[in-house]
Design an enzyme around this catalytic site. Structure first.
Site, PDB file in Angstrom:
ATOM      1  N   SER A  24    -113.459   9.143 -26.769  1.00  0.00           N
ATOM      2  CA  SER A  24    -113.023   7.779 -26.454  1.00  0.00           C
ATOM      3  C   SER A  24    -114.148   6.786 -26.756  1.00  0.00           C
ATOM      4  CB  SER A  24    -112.551   7.729 -24.999  1.00  0.00           C
ATOM      5  OG  SER A  24    -111.809   6.571 -24.772  1.00  0.00           O
TER       6      SER A  24
ATOM      7  N   ASP B 266    -101.306  10.474 -25.604  1.00  0.00           N
ATOM      8  CA  ASP B 266    -102.405   9.707 -25.004  1.00  0.00           C
ATOM      9  C   ASP B 266    -101.913   8.291 -24.690  1.00  0.00           C
ATOM     10  OD1 ASP B 266    -104.733   8.101 -24.706  1.00  0.00           O
ATOM     11  OD2 ASP B 266    -105.911   9.541 -25.874  1.00  0.00           O
TER      12      ASP B 266
ATOM     13  N   HIS C  68    -105.185  11.798 -22.606  1.00  0.00           N
ATOM     14  CA  HIS C  68    -106.559  11.338 -22.844  1.00  0.00           C
ATOM     15  C   HIS C  68    -107.580  12.062 -21.958  1.00  0.00           C
ATOM     16  CE1 HIS C  68    -109.090   8.354 -24.775  1.00  0.00           C
ATOM     17  NE2 HIS C  68    -109.605   7.957 -23.630  1.00  0.00           N
TER      18      HIS C  68
HETATM   19  N1  LIG Z   1    -108.323   3.720 -15.715  1.00  0.00           N
HETATM   20  C1  LIG Z   1    -109.059   4.906 -15.888  1.00  0.00           C
HETATM   21  C2  LIG Z   1    -109.870   4.794 -17.128  1.00  0.00           C
HETATM   22  C3  LIG Z   1    -111.041   5.692 -17.212  1.00  0.00           C
HETATM   23  C4  LIG Z   1    -110.873   6.816 -18.191  1.00  0.00           C
HETATM   24  O1  LIG Z   1    -109.792   7.236 -18.559  1.00  0.00           O
HETATM   25  N2  LIG Z   1    -112.016   7.295 -18.636  1.00  0.00           N
HETATM   26  C5  LIG Z   1    -112.025   8.353 -19.591  1.00  0.00           C
HETATM   27  C6  LIG Z   1    -112.664   7.843 -20.841  1.00  0.00           C
HETATM   28  S1  LIG Z   1    -111.740   6.461 -21.433  1.00  0.00           S
HETATM   29  C7  LIG Z   1    -112.610   5.904 -22.807  1.00  0.00           C
HETATM   30  O2  LIG Z   1    -113.760   5.875 -22.951  1.00  0.00           O
HETATM   31  C8  LIG Z   1    -112.790   9.523 -19.019  1.00  0.00           C
HETATM   32  O3  LIG Z   1    -113.266  10.365 -19.728  1.00  0.00           O
HETATM   33  N3  LIG Z   1    -112.862   9.595 -17.671  1.00  0.00           N
HETATM   34  C9  LIG Z   1    -113.627  10.594 -16.964  1.00  0.00           C
HETATM   35  C10 LIG Z   1    -112.886  11.806 -16.510  1.00  0.00           C
HETATM   36  O4  LIG Z   1    -113.542  12.710 -15.970  1.00  0.00           O
HETATM   37  O5  LIG Z   1    -111.659  11.901 -16.728  1.00  0.00           O
HETATM   38  C11 LIG Z   1    -109.782   5.172 -14.590  1.00  0.00           C
HETATM   39  O6  LIG Z   1    -110.874   4.648 -14.317  1.00  0.00           O
HETATM   40  O7  LIG Z   1    -109.251   5.904 -13.816  1.00  0.00           O
END
Ligand SMILES: N[C@@H](CCC(=O)N[C@@H](CSC=O)C(=O)NCC(=O)O)C(=O)O
Length: 277
Positions: A146, A222, A255
């Site tokens: 991401s 995603d 995602h």
């Molecule tokens: N709304 C969400 C968004 C945060 C999220 O999805 N973060 C992803 C990376 S998104 C792009 O860079 C991530 O990897 N999160 C960490 C995990 O462990 O899943 C939110 O804050 O909940």
């Protein structure tokens, strides 16, 4: 530099290190998986996404068996400076500030003092790693997820001589034209879009940057696919530039780290073809 934790895993050591960074002006932490065996070994950098530190991929990425099998060291840096005095999004939003450094060297205050993740990842951390670990810096690859996929693509495109292989998982492909990217680049670099071009994979390719080997894995389910990630823009830029790209869409995957952990072992095997040849 101080090792703050380590665990025996998959016939190697998963370690976490802390050091003072001259670039960010803060302590920084990173994780490193060191397979057993005689070095020097090739190194694969994993750049993480919004809200992440080194811990997310280290705990949920399921990469160690593949790294041990292929003799690849994997390093996961943090995604931003942190600590007292480091400015954050005034409303605490997840997509800017802490955990959201976007791998840029900010030029706008109050961000410019600490938010120097480009120089940290491109220069300071590699030098530190080369001095302390059995890495073969002539055999480096880079990947990320991401926001970290954006980091991997743009760092790779700007410094292709450093990397034998570049990949990404669900990367932000055209940050100049998506809400996450416009918000971050606009505040870190100011409103002039010309200043963003070095931090946009599609614009770098349009301007002539090329990579010897490029692979992208993307989940077809995603939720950020159409609004933030836009892999079709990367494909169009690569096609127009005759830049080889292995883009694989994975039906049903979202995602999350359930997707990352499903494709990261195969990405490591793909990198190993280049890193071990
Ligand atoms: N709304 C969400 C968004 C945060 C999220 O999805 N973060 C992803 C990376 S998104 C792009 O860079 C991530 O990897 N999160 C960490 C995990 O462990 O899943 C939110 O804050 O909940």
């Amino acid at each position: 530099m101080e090792r703050i934790n380590r665990w025996r895993s998959h016939g190697g050591w998963q370690e976490v290190w802390r050091h003072d960074s001259a670039e960010t002006g803060t302590p920084m932490e990173f994780s490193i998986f060191l397979p057993d065996g005689d070095g020097p070994m090739p190194v694969l950098w994993f750049l993480s996404g919004l809200t992440c530190s080194w811990a997310n991929v280290t705990e949920k990425g399921e990469f160690r068996a593949a790294c041990a099998e292929h003799g690849v060291i994997l390093i996961a840096p943090d995604t931003s400076p942190r600590g007292d005095g480091v400015p954050d999004d005034p409303e605490g939003a997840y997509d800017f500030g802490l955990g959201a450094g976007f791998y840029v060297d900010a030029t706008e205050q109050p961000w410019a003092t600490n938010y120097r993740m480009r120089s940290y990842i491109e220069t300071e951390l590699p030098a530190l790693v080369a001095a302390h670990f059995p890495v073969d810096m002539a055999r480096q690859g880079i990947t990320g997820h991401s926001m970290g996929g954006h980091g991997a693509l743009t760092i790779g495109l700007r410094t292709p001589e450093r990397f034998r292989s570049v990949s990404a998982i669900a990367p932000i492909c055209a940050p100049s034209d998506c809400p996450w990217g416009r918000k971050a680049l606009g505040q870190y670099l100011g409103p002039d879009r010309a200043a963003w071009a070095d931090y946009d994979a599609c614009r770098l390719i349009d301007a002539g940057a090329r990579l010897p080997a490029l692979k992208v894995d993307q989940g077809a389910a995603d939720g950020f696919l159409e609004t933030q990630l836009m892999p079709e823009r990367l494909k169009a830029a690569c096609d127009a530039a005759s830049q080889p790209l292995e883009l694989t869409m994975h039906e049903g995957y979202d995602h999350s780290y359930y997707f990352i952990s499903s494709v990261l072992p195969a990405q490591i095997a793909w990198h190993a073809q280049y890193l071990n040849s």
